[in-house]
Design an enzyme around this catalytic site. Structure first.
Site, PDB file in Angstrom:
ATOM      1  CG  ASP A  77      -6.907  -2.602  -4.452  1.00 55.64           C
ATOM      2  OD1 ASP A  77      -6.723  -1.410  -3.801  1.00 55.64           O
ATOM      3  OD2 ASP A  77      -5.229  -2.740  -3.780  1.00 55.64           O
ATOM      4  CG  HIS A 125      -5.489  -2.590  -0.273  1.00 57.31           C
ATOM      5  ND1 HIS A 125      -4.544  -2.087  -1.550  1.00 57.31           N
ATOM      6  CD2 HIS A 125      -4.852  -2.096   0.786  1.00 57.31           C
ATOM      7  CE1 HIS A 125      -3.733  -1.100  -1.428  1.00 57.31           C
ATOM      8  NE2 HIS A 125      -4.074  -1.057   0.529  1.00 57.31           N
ATOM      9  CB  SER A 183      -0.602  -0.296   0.839  1.00 59.19           C
ATOM     10  OG  SER A 183      -2.336   0.908   0.758  1.00 59.19           O
TER      11      SER A 183
END
Length: 324
Positions: free
Chosen positions: A248, A278, A150
């Protein structure tokens, strides 16, 4: 661009339905410092990898944790940056996900507690990343790969560009490569998947990401390459591996980065996973796809860091002690 599409495993469909049900009304709720405890509790459910030990430490003046698998490659290290939108996340909460990466790669990993916004806005995280990399070099490491997920995946890609440029200017070693999961590469949120995957994504929303970007950037330009690696100089960088779920909103952050990277002549593989969300590899206890993605990440990092006699000799000369 070399893209590998992975169809959803039948056994993962039931597991994903359960995960989506558990997430329930949590979608978009991790949007500021008030969510730090909740986020750490979520990441704390990642199972510990077998035969990995953990040690609190500091590198380059930044605290964090070492994740050390048994029989790790000597003189090699993975610098792993945790996710959390530059606002939440800790090395303590992330030690098991970083430990999973370390175990699959058979390489020790250091996961740092880089400074978080809003207390420490951009470019504090980037400055810490630079200091940690230089700290590893000062400790004798020259065989270094980068990893993260991320926002931490974006930070790893930013450091990949920075460290490579500095090495070519005669300062420090070039990283051996980077492996990232669902990286946030565009804080301008310009990817089409912000809209096309908004309903399918059970975790993130464009509004949530915009709120975290505002906290981190504090008025700075989201197109700054030190904030969004998508807009940086990608020419001549070491190899990159990306894994991203297709459900995502950040899907296009991976795809567009991969397309730009390849246009600049680099070697990159982007793996997209049907039905996955995610940073789905964090669900390694539940998903076959998670374990397969971690296998590929570990294999990539291990091959990039295959034990180098020169690096080992340099490390031994600085350390005068046994394997890390």
């Amino acid at each position: 661009m070399t893209t590998t599409h992975h169809p959803e495993h039948p056994v993962d469909r039931v597991a994903m339905a359960s995960i989506r049900s558990m997430l329930g009304s949590a979608k978009g709720c991790i949007d500021g410092p008030g969510a730090r405890k909740t986020f750490d509790e979520i990441m704390g459910h990642v199972p510990a990898a077998s035969k990995v030990t953990y040690e609190a430490a500091a590198v380059g003046g930044v605290s964090g944790r070492w994740c050390r698998p048994e029989e790790a490659l000597k003189g090699a290290v993975i610098l792993y940056f945790h996710g959390g939108g530059y606002v939440v996340g800790t090395s303590q909460a992330y030690r098991h996900l970083a430990g999973q990466v370390a175990a699959h790669a058979k390489v020790a990993a250091f996961v740092p507690d880089y400074r978080l916004a809003p207390e420490y806005p951009f470019p504090a995280a980037v400055e810490d990343a630079q200091a940690i990399y230089e700290g590893l070099v000062a400790e004798g490491f020259t065989n270094i790969a980068l990893a993260g997920d991320s926002a931490g995946g974006g930070l790893a890609l930013i450091l990949l560009s920075q460290a490579t440029a500095k090495a070519r200017a005669g300062s420090g070693p070039i990283p051996k490569g980077a492996a990232v999961m669902s990286p946030w590469t565009d804080l301008a949120l310009a990817g089409e998947s912000m809209a096309t995957r908004a309903e399918a994504d059970p975790l993130s929303t464009p509004e949530q990401l915009a709120a975290m970007a505002r906290l981190y950037l504090a008025g700075r330009d989201p197109h700054d390459p030190l904030a969004s690696p998508l807009y940086g100089d990608l020419a001549g960088l070491p190899p990159v591996r990306i894994h991203v779920g297709e459900d995502d909103v950040l899907l296009d952050d991976s795809v567009r980065y991969g397309e730009r990277f390849e246009r600049e002549g680099g070697t990159i593989q982007v793996h997209t996973w049907q039905g996955m969300i995610h940073v789905f590899p964090s669900n390694v206890a539940l998903l076959k796809a998670a374990d397969e993605a971690l296998d590929d990440v570990g294999d990539f990092l291990n091959r990039q860091l295959l034990e180098n006699p020169v690096a080992v000799a340099a490390y031994d000369a600085r350390q005068n002690k046994g394997p890390i």
